[in-house]
Write an enzyme that holds these catalytic residues in place. Structure first.
Site, PDB file in Angstrom:
ATOM      1  N   CYS A 194       0.863  -1.180   0.000  1.00 34.73           N
ATOM      2  CA  CYS A 194       0.000   0.000   0.000  1.00 34.73           C
ATOM      3  C   CYS A 194       0.899   1.229   0.000  1.00 34.73           C
ATOM      4  CB  CYS A 194      -0.897   0.003   1.235  1.00 34.73           C
ATOM      5  SG  CYS A 194      -1.962   1.433   1.315  1.00 34.73           S
ATOM      6  N   LEU A 195       1.077   1.783  -1.176  1.00 35.49           N
ATOM      7  CA  LEU A 195       1.969   2.934  -1.305  1.00 35.49           C
ATOM      8  C   LEU A 195       1.361   3.858  -2.361  1.00 35.49           C
ATOM      9  CD1 LEU A 195       4.734   4.066  -0.384  1.00 35.49           C
ATOM     10  CD2 LEU A 195       5.779   2.815  -2.263  1.00 35.49           C
TER      11      LEU A 195
END
Lengths: 190, 152
Positions: B88-89
């Site tokens: 999750c970036l």
């Protein structure tokens, strides 16, 4: 009551609306052209002999000294519209780019280059060091592919094809993420 | 040219080889130049220190106009990385910019290991643990690093 007030509203709103819409609608360009009676100025730009006039009259002259030879290649109508809007207010114009800025006048580009890093145009060596941060091609290769460098209104430089794709897909500057449309892109005639 | 490898990818690959990022190793697959075998060293001072994390990175057809696809192959206890290694970036999703590169993406992932963000979790259970008992979470992360990311 409600019907009556609705009716009123409609009446009130209907009458001014079309007028406003018409005014804003298609007339932007013509309004600009009509109000800018700057014939002299654009004549100045294209002719070498009158350059001194423009130098004495405005801030923009320096750019012209540098643009030098490419001036002849520039289409006159672009010069006119670009120049007309910039003759009096250079700096605010850059800030309000997003509004209705249409003509990517070459004059303005050179002004921008001039006001800060004059070497961009002045020294041909400096242009060799520019590369597009998206395709990573240097200026030489970009030219070889018959593309031009483009600048965004936020001052970031890309090759034409990369910034066009980026704006189409992301509507933002790849470097600073400022919202952009194609109207905020300026061709650099380097 | 349709099937050819874009010059940008070739340039990036060359530069990655010539000037590698410290703590990061990215090698293109022999069969597929858009697929990279990546190894990231756990950053010093993080619970992943001394760990060696394998990732896969794939450059889609639209790259660089769309983000690379990156996934952890090594199991890792991190609030922003789920069981199957998805990350999750923001820059891999809506904050992607074509001016970013393989190099910058991997550096961001390395930074994510140093700074877990449990407020934007992907692995909910891990994030919960991170928020309620950070010391224990960090300890688990250390254990997992020893168990799954041992450099030997």
């Amino acid at each position: 009551m409600s019907q009556r007030s609705r009716g009123r509203n409609r009446q009130v709103s209907e009458s001014p609306e079309p007028i406003v819409v018409e005014e804003q609608g298609g007339d932007n360009e013509s309004v600009i052209d009509l109000t800018c009676t700057v014939d002299e100025e654009y004549v100045d730009l294209t002719s070498l002999s009158q350059r001194s006039q423009s130098e004495s009259s405005g801030v923009n002259d320096a750019s012209f000294v540098i643009l030098g030879s490419p001036v002849a290649e520039l289409p006159a109508h672009r010069l006119r519209s670009g120049r007309g809007r910039h003759s009096n207010e250079d700096t605010p114009q850059e800030d309000t780019d997003e509004d209705d800025e249409l003509p990517p006048g070459p004059v303005r580009v050179s002004q921008r280059d001039n006001s800060e890093p004059a070497f961009l145009v002045a020294s041909p060596d400096a242009t060799q060091q520019i590369s597009c941060p998206v395709c990573l091609e240097d200026f030489k290769s970009i030219r070889k592919n018959h593309l031009k460098l483009n600048s965004t209104s936020c001052g970031h430089v890309f090759c034409q094809s990369c910034i066009e794709s980026a704006v189409r897909l992301h509507r933002a500057c790849p470097i600073c993420r400022k919202n952009l449309t194609m109207k905020n892109i300026i061709v650099l005639h380097l | 040219m349709a099937g050819g490898l874009p010059r940008r990818i070739i340039k990036e690959t060359q530069r990655l080889m010539q000037e590698p990022v410290p703590g990061i190793n990215a090698i293109p697959d022999e069969q597929n130049a858009r697929y990279f075998h990546v190894v990231v060293a756990g950053p010093e001072g993080s619970p992943y220190e001394n760990g060696v994390f394998k990732l896969e990175l794939f450059l889609p057809e639209e790259y660089p106009m769309s983000a690379p696809k990156v996934r952890f192959m090594t199991k890792i206890y991190h609030p922003n990385i789920d069981k199957v290694g998805r990350i999750c970036l923001d820059i891999l999703k809506d904050k992607w910019s074509p001016a970013l590169q393989i190099r910058t993406v991997l550096l961001s992932i390395q930074a994510l290991l140093s700074a877990p963000n449990p407020d934007d979790p992907l692995a909910n259970d891990v994030a919960e643990q991170w928020k309620t008992n950070e010391a224990k979470a960090i300890d688990t992360a250390r254990q997992w690093t020893r168990m799954y990311a041992d450099s030997n």
